[in-house]
Enzyme design. Structure first.
Site, PDB file in Angstrom:
ATOM      1  N   LEU A  98       0.851  -1.196   0.000  1.00 50.05           N
ATOM      2  CA  LEU A  98       0.000   0.000   0.000  1.00 50.05           C
ATOM      3  C   LEU A  98       0.888   1.248   0.000  1.00 50.05           C
ATOM      4  O   LEU A  98       1.915   1.287   0.696  1.00 50.05           O
ATOM      5  CB  LEU A  98      -0.913  -0.014   1.229  1.00 50.05           C
ATOM      6  CG  LEU A  98      -1.951  -1.151   1.249  1.00 50.05           C
ATOM      7  CD1 LEU A  98      -2.616  -1.249   2.618  1.00 50.05           C
ATOM      8  CD2 LEU A  98      -2.998  -0.970   0.150  1.00 50.05           C
ATOM      9  N   HIS A 153       2.775 -11.131   9.457  1.00 48.92           N
ATOM     10  CA  HIS A 153       3.927 -11.496   8.634  1.00 48.92           C
ATOM     11  C   HIS A 153       4.540 -12.789   9.184  1.00 48.92           C
ATOM     12  O   HIS A 153       4.749 -12.915  10.387  1.00 48.92           O
ATOM     13  CB  HIS A 153       4.953 -10.364   8.669  1.00 48.92           C
ATOM     14  CG  HIS A 153       6.143 -10.620   7.803  1.00 48.92           C
ATOM     15  ND1 HIS A 153       6.084 -10.496   6.430  1.00 48.92           N
ATOM     16  CD2 HIS A 153       7.406 -11.010   8.096  1.00 48.92           C
ATOM     17  CE1 HIS A 153       7.267 -10.809   5.927  1.00 48.92           C
ATOM     18  NE2 HIS A 153       8.090 -11.119   6.907  1.00 48.92           N
TER      19      HIS A 153
HETATM   20  C1  GRF Z   1       0.387 -16.199   5.893  1.00 49.80           C
HETATM   21  O1  GRF Z   1       1.509 -16.949   6.203  1.00 49.80           O
HETATM   22  C2  GRF Z   1       0.638 -14.758   6.140  1.00 49.80           C
HETATM   23  O2  GRF Z   1       1.440 -14.510   7.224  1.00 49.80           O
HETATM   24  C3  GRF Z   1       1.354 -14.385   4.886  1.00 49.80           C
HETATM   25  O3  GRF Z   1       0.689 -15.094   3.857  1.00 49.80           O
HETATM   26  C4  GRF Z   1       0.072 -16.232   4.397  1.00 49.80           C
HETATM   27  C5  GRF Z   1      -1.373 -16.075   4.113  1.00 49.80           C
HETATM   28  O4  GRF Z   1      -2.088 -17.196   4.302  1.00 49.80           O
HETATM   29  N1  GRF Z   1       1.444 -12.975   4.735  1.00 49.80           N
HETATM   30  P1  GRF Z   1      -3.673 -17.136   4.215  1.00 49.80           P
HETATM   31  O5  GRF Z   1      -4.055 -16.438   2.908  1.00 49.80           O
HETATM   32  O6  GRF Z   1      -4.193 -16.400   5.416  1.00 49.80           O
HETATM   33  O7  GRF Z   1      -4.092 -18.568   4.177  1.00 49.80           O
END
Ligand code: GRF
Length: 192
Positions: free
Chosen positions: A98, A114
């Site tokens: 963003l 993250h």
């Molecule tokens: C998670 O590991 C999140 O931390 C990262 O991408 C993944 C997303 O998984 N940014 P989901 O789409 O919630 O299944």
């Protein structure tokens, strides 16, 4: 800072690009009586995001706009967020960055989850990096979003042990399991 006013839950949008496990989990959390948020909008930058199916399943509005022209997309989203009175955004597997302008113009708070122990491993491929570097631990972080990638103030973190047998798949699973606990806990902390 967004404040809880009376018994009203804070109107929240979740931004996704993929599977949506965190999205589904946040929707479930939002339905608990003492959850501080309600999920009122799902945004995805791609119609291919599997997580969009939770819009129908849980009766939450969805909006899709490609980020090919991110300026146009962000303007459209900002207008929609205003119209829907959204005051809080949870990024959950949202793969676009963003802009400074978006963050400044949005009248509320933005948080992200993250899959690493920030400030270690900002950006992509966190689990591969942890395994390649033979780290003993990995984890996940919920943090406020600023214009600098994965660098805003940390709200909560969870450490996960890496065993010698762990592969990219097993580690990703382990961390995701913790993410599902960490995100609601971090949101509770923000509004407590
Ligand atoms: C998670 O590991 C999140 O931390 C990262 O991408 C993944 C997303 O998984 N940014 P989901 O789409 O919630 O299944």
């Amino acid at each position: 800072m967004v404040k809880l006013t009376g018994l009203k839950k804070v109107k929240t949008a979740v931004f996704i690009s993929g599977t949506g496990s965190n999205l589904k989990n946040l929707i479930k959390f939002s339905k608990i009586k003492n959850s501080p948020i309600s999920i009122d909008l799902i945004f995805s930058n791609t119609a291919k995001a599997k997580g969009l199916r939770f819009s129908n399943q849980f009766n939450v509005k969805k909006y899709v706009s490609s980020f090919k022209d991110s300026k146009i997309a962000e303007t459209k989203i900002l207008n929609l967020l205003k119209k829907e009175n959204i005051k809080f955004i949870c990024l959950a597997g949202f793969m676009k960055i963003l802009s400074k302008n978006f963050i400044k113009k949005f009248n509320g708070e933005i948080v992200n989850i993250h899959p690493s122990l920030l400030p270690k491993y900002k950006g992509l491929n966190t689990h591969i990096k942890a395994i390649q570097n033979k780290d003993k631990v990995a984890g996940c972080t919920v943090h406020f979003v600023t214009a600098k990638l994965d660098s805003g103030k940390i709200i909560l973190q969870k450490v996960v042990k890496i065993s010698k047998k762990d592969t990219l798949t097993t580690l990703a699973k382990k961390v995701l399991r913790q993410e599902l606990k960490l995100y609601p806990a971090a949101i509770k902390k923000i509004f407590s």
